[in-house]
Write a protein that holds these residues in place. Structure first.
Motif, PDB file in Angstrom:
ATOM      1  N   THR A 123      65.941  -9.494  29.284  1.00 36.41           N
ATOM      2  CA  THR A 123      64.889  -8.097  29.137  1.00 36.41           C
ATOM      3  C   THR A 123      65.511  -6.989  29.515  1.00 36.41           C
ATOM      4  OG1 THR A 123      64.144  -8.350  31.364  1.00 36.41           O
ATOM      5  CG2 THR A 123      63.043 -10.006  29.970  1.00 36.41           C
ATOM      6  N   ASP A 167      50.940 -11.325  34.010  1.00 34.50           N
ATOM      7  CA  ASP A 167      50.549  -9.669  33.664  1.00 34.50           C
ATOM      8  C   ASP A 167      50.187  -9.042  34.826  1.00 34.50           C
ATOM      9  OD1 ASP A 167      49.893  -7.369  32.540  1.00 34.50           O
ATOM     10  OD2 ASP A 167      48.501  -8.300  31.079  1.00 34.50           O
ATOM     11  N   THR A 210      49.407  -6.259  35.065  1.00 36.82           N
ATOM     12  CA  THR A 210      48.349  -5.192  34.922  1.00 36.82           C
ATOM     13  C   THR A 210      47.023  -5.827  34.586  1.00 36.82           C
ATOM     14  OG1 THR A 210      48.839  -5.096  32.412  1.00 36.82           O
ATOM     15  CG2 THR A 210      49.873  -3.709  34.099  1.00 36.82           C
ATOM     16  N   PHE A 230      58.573  -6.698  33.588  1.00 37.81           N
ATOM     17  CA  PHE A 230      58.642  -6.285  32.018  1.00 37.81           C
ATOM     18  C   PHE A 230      58.390  -4.499  32.136  1.00 37.81           C
ATOM     19  CE2 PHE A 230      56.856 -10.561  31.588  1.00 37.81           C
ATOM     20  CZ  PHE A 230      58.235 -11.223  30.907  1.00 37.81           C
ATOM     21  N   ASP A 236      56.930  -1.218  30.080  1.00 36.74           N
ATOM     22  CA  ASP A 236      55.481  -1.062  29.264  1.00 36.74           C
ATOM     23  C   ASP A 236      55.662  -1.542  27.737  1.00 36.74           C
ATOM     24  OD1 ASP A 236      54.570   0.002  31.614  1.00 36.74           O
ATOM     25  OD2 ASP A 236      54.822   1.913  31.093  1.00 36.74           O
ATOM     26  N   GLU A 247      57.862  -3.285  26.503  1.00 39.63           N
ATOM     27  CA  GLU A 247      57.999  -5.001  26.453  1.00 39.63           C
ATOM     28  C   GLU A 247      56.753  -5.441  26.349  1.00 39.63           C
ATOM     29  OE1 GLU A 247      62.579  -5.898  28.395  1.00 39.63           O
ATOM     30  OE2 GLU A 247      60.870  -5.624  29.680  1.00 39.63           O
ATOM     31  N   ARG A 248      56.090  -5.246  27.606  1.00 41.43           N
ATOM     32  CA  ARG A 248      54.772  -5.762  27.584  1.00 41.43           C
ATOM     33  C   ARG A 248      53.540  -5.515  26.574  1.00 41.43           C
ATOM     34  NH1 ARG A 248      53.276  -3.304  32.254  1.00 41.43           N
ATOM     35  NH2 ARG A 248      54.709  -4.272  33.597  1.00 41.43           N
ATOM     36  N   ARG A 289      52.161  -8.629  24.425  1.00 40.37           N
ATOM     37  CA  ARG A 289      50.687  -8.472  23.979  1.00 40.37           C
ATOM     38  C   ARG A 289      50.580  -8.612  22.411  1.00 40.37           C
ATOM     39  NH1 ARG A 289      49.550  -4.660  28.036  1.00 40.37           N
ATOM     40  NH2 ARG A 289      48.902  -5.464  29.744  1.00 40.37           N
ATOM     41  N   GLY A 338      47.784 -13.263  28.439  1.00 40.61           N
ATOM     42  CA  GLY A 338      48.317 -12.763  29.820  1.00 40.61           C
ATOM     43  C   GLY A 338      47.574 -13.285  31.177  1.00 40.61           C
TER      44      GLY A 338
END
Lengths: 247, 247
Positions: A120, A175, A177, A203, A205, A207-208, A212, A219
């Motif tokens: 990553t 996740d 967040t 990760f 942003d 990558e997230r 998703r 998540g």
């Protein structure tokens, strides 16, 4: 009737061998495995050894032609069939030595089918030592009684992994967040799965968002404390195994 | 409206201090913590530090009187209240260095309230280094954002521990000879609990009988593979947290 002593006894050494096993096979050993059996475990002529090749279950071997630094194991009978391996992959960003070795060991002990190193953006470890990871998984399999060693997948970038993700395999990712409680999410989605664990820095942003966007991605939340990457890997694999009813 | 940058920023160092914290307190630091802040984290006059004392939540400290090897942290405001700590103890037989350090670290990260070293007949480690275990838990608390450090209980023999076991506290122990699936057993029994993990060689028969004789004891199964003591500790704590709804 007196109890029959267990044979082979519980203290019997257990060894992974690369050669395919079958009744009547003769497995010559020298180097490190011979040193382990002869000098550490004090194996003598006629003593038993449990053997597995990752494919054909567990076999009984008998020490023959024992010399100072080498011996032959005569394979006599099958002790167990190969285990049923729960269909879980662990996709983990490499983290520093020691911690990644520990993740490989725990992944094997806890029962994963496949370990995939994933690069990553915040991965600081630039090279995965496949040989070392595989050695840790083999040692863990010897210790924990597994008759299958987890496959070690090719190291992939996160983008490449997402681009070729199998349609029917759920991808659980921690996740930071938000996300559903891990156990509920895992119980709600049976079948082939993978757990994705990021590097120490998590990760980014972009990558997230890419994760998703994958329809198979789910998540999950791992509670109110920030878990280190190695802890998150062991905890989520344990939860998945329990949710899948493997435990 | 432009987004307000987070204050203190995410990269703010986090430090445990023994002294009780309150607004207006001045915390002088030298030695290892000062080295960490000044040489590793490159803290300058006026920079923020997150502080916790295990009792009163998390506080903002500001670097003052910064010199080469020491500084003072001026405590300005409370950032968070102390966390609610799930009522779980981990009672673990000492295992070799490295692995027991790791158990202490993971116990803290995963959220246990108390770690109790338990001496069993097959315990090969004869001395528990309290200071080292506590240092590992403090470091883990600094890393994982906990505002409470797990208590380190007095080292007890298994017999002494069982003899004074609290009436209302369930004692889950991994029973190699059977037991209910761990997650089901944990879900069925809410409230104060402890997890008991034996040493590398497991409990002997007399010990297992003594544990089972305790009315609060609940044997659990951890699946078909033999888990090492450190793995069993992390996996069962993760399961309990998930079952208790802490995650």
């Amino acid at each position: 009737m007196p109890a029959t002593p267990a044979w082979p006894p519980q203290s019997t050494p257990r060894l992974f061998v690369e050669a395919p096993l079958h009744a009547g096979a003769a497995i010559p050993l020298d180097g490190a495995p011979a040193h382990y059996l002869l000098s550490v475990m004090r194996l003598k002529e006629g003593d038993p050894v449990k053997l597995f090749d990752g494919m054909s279950g567990e076999w009984l071997g008998i020490a023959r032609a024992v010399r100072k630094r080498d011996l032959v194991l005569e394979v006599t009978e099958k002790l167990r069939e190969r285990e049923a391996v729960p269909d879980l992959w662990l996709c983990a960003a490499p983290i520093k030595k020691g911690r990644i070795d520990w993740v490989a060991e725990k992944a094997c002990e806890l029962g994963v089918a496949r370990l995939v190193p994933v690069l990553t953006r915040r991965t600081v470890v630039d090279r995965v030592k496949d040989e070392r990871l595989r050695a840790h998984m083999i040692e863990a399999a010897e210790q924990c009684g597994r008759t299958a060693v987890p496959e070690l997948g090719e190291t992939l970038t996160l983008d490449a992994m997402l681009a070729r993700w199998p349609t029917g395999r759920a991808l659980f990712f921690a996740d930071e967040t938000g996300g559903a409680p891990a156990l509920d999410a895992m119980r709600a989605r049976a079948g082939p799965a993978a757990i994705l664990i990021g590097p120490e820095g998590g990760f980014d942003d972009a990558e997230r968002a890419a994760i998703r966007a994958l329809p198979q991605a789910i998540g999950i939340s791992l509670g109110p404390r920030i878990l280190r990457a190695d802890t998150a890997a062991a905890a989520t694999v344990a939860l998945w195994m329990a949710a899948a009813g493997d435990w």
